[in-house]
Design a protein around this motif. Structure first.
Motif, mmCIF file in Angstrom:
data_model
loop_
_atom_site.group_PDB
_atom_site.id
_atom_site.type_symbol
_atom_site.label_atom_id
_atom_site.label_comp_id
_atom_site.label_asym_id
_atom_site.label_seq_id
_atom_site.Cartn_x
_atom_site.Cartn_y
_atom_site.Cartn_z
ATOM 1 N N ASN A 66 45.156 26.149 33.192
ATOM 2 C CA ASN A 66 46.162 25.899 34.226
ATOM 3 C C ASN A 66 47.336 26.852 34.134
ATOM 4 O O ASN A 66 48.095 26.997 35.099
ATOM 5 C CB ASN A 66 46.671 24.451 34.108
ATOM 6 N N GLU A 67 47.496 27.510 32.963
ATOM 7 C CA GLU A 67 48.599 28.445 32.822
ATOM 8 C C GLU A 67 48.370 29.718 33.622
ATOM 9 O O GLU A 67 49.312 30.482 33.870
ATOM 10 C CB GLU A 67 48.820 28.802 31.345
ATOM 11 N N ASN A 68 47.105 29.952 34.048
ATOM 12 C CA ASN A 68 46.819 31.119 34.875
ATOM 13 C C ASN A 68 47.229 30.807 36.306
ATOM 14 O O ASN A 68 46.763 29.831 36.899
ATOM 15 C CB ASN A 68 45.314 31.433 34.800
ATOM 16 N N PHE A 71 44.342 30.760 38.937
ATOM 17 C CA PHE A 71 43.475 29.600 38.815
ATOM 18 C C PHE A 71 44.184 28.335 39.282
ATOM 19 O O PHE A 71 43.584 27.462 39.919
ATOM 20 C CB PHE A 71 43.032 29.456 37.355
ATOM 21 N N ALA A 72 45.477 28.244 38.959
ATOM 22 C CA ALA A 72 46.255 27.086 39.409
ATOM 23 C C ALA A 72 46.331 27.038 40.934
ATOM 24 O O ALA A 72 46.250 25.968 41.543
ATOM 25 C CB ALA A 72 47.652 27.137 38.804
ATOM 26 N N LEU A 73 46.463 28.209 41.564
ATOM 27 C CA LEU A 73 46.520 28.261 43.028
ATOM 28 C C LEU A 73 45.191 27.829 43.640
ATOM 29 O O LEU A 73 45.152 27.116 44.648
ATOM 30 C CB LEU A 73 46.874 29.683 43.466
#
Length: 253
Positions: A66-68, A71-73
């Motif tokens: 999730n820190e990416n 990927f979070a988007l």
């Protein structure tokens, strides 16, 4: 120092079998060398390229978290881990692989190497093709030469056969001297005597074997009504022309 007691338990318990001390020393040396290698491997400093490769492999093997931000988007848009991209899920599942450039060559170098390799392969194929053609031509020339030699030997045999027949038929007609010197076969004794004059006679006639055979065949047919290939003496020219196929070996085949 006190002298060692050879009758003590310490001395008796020692292993004194032949060769064992040497084997033990070899094993100890091997173990020591292996330990030294392990220590050197642990203490060896890794190069910058090796460290970069290890870090890159580690990152590529680990899944995105999730820190990416990207990927979070995607997760906010409804994407789930392991799902294919696209509205209907027809896209790719795995990320596009990285093509890491490790060399110092410029752009287009790989294409140039590929083109040169293809050109080298094409040149090699052309050489093989040319070599194959040369071998085929050599084989054809050999067959032609072999066939020509066979034909020459056959004509020489026919000429000798015609010369013997001419001499026999001329003698039967009381002809003492041949019309041409080469119409008859010379006796071996005369050949030995005339070895020095043989070259002069050959150069003076300037006739090939086929020409001699053609002339002698015509003489035998006209003078004696004889055909060497039929092996027959005909009654007259009319009998010869009507019953003999021709005046050459090819006509009789």
């Amino acid at each position: 120092e006190e002298e060692e007691d050879y009758m003590s338990d310490l001395f008796i318990k020692q292993d004194v079998r032949p060769g064992l001390p040497m084997v033990r020393r070899v094993k100890e040396a091997i173990q020591k060398e292996e330990k030294q290698k392990e220590a050197n491997e642990k203490n060896r400093q890794k190069s910058i390229k090796e460290e970069e490769k290890e870090r890159r492999d580690l990152v590529l093997k680990s899944a995105l978290g999730n820190e990416n931000k990207g990927f979070a988007l995607l997760q906010k848009m409804g994407y789930k881990s392991g799902q294919a991209l696209g509205k209907s899920g027809e896209g790719i599942v795995e990320p596009i692989p990285l093509n890491i450039k490790t060399g110092l060559s410029g752009l287009g170098h790989e294409e140039l190497k590929k083109r040169k390799a293809e050109e080298k392969l094409e040149n090699y194929r052309q050489k093989l093709h040319m070599k194959k053609q040369a071998n085929e031509q050599a084989a054809d020339q050999f067959r032609i030469r072999f066939k020509t030699k066979q034909e020459e030997r056959k004509m020489e045999g026919d000429l000798r056969k015609s010369q013997r027949a001419c001499q026999q038929l001329d003698v039967q007609k009381d002809i003492d001297v041949p019309k041409e010197t080469w119409f008859w076969i010379k006796p071996e004794e005369e050949d030995k005597k005339d070895e020095e004059d043989k070259e002069d006679e050959c150069t003076s006639s300037d006739l090939s074997v086929s020409e001699k055979l053609h002339i002698l065949t015509a003489y035998l047919r006209e003078e004696h009504f004889y055909c060497i290939w039929c092996g027959t003496t005909y009654e007259d020219s009319e009998d010869l022309s009507s019953n003999c196929p021709g005046d050459s070996a090819a006509d009789h085949d």
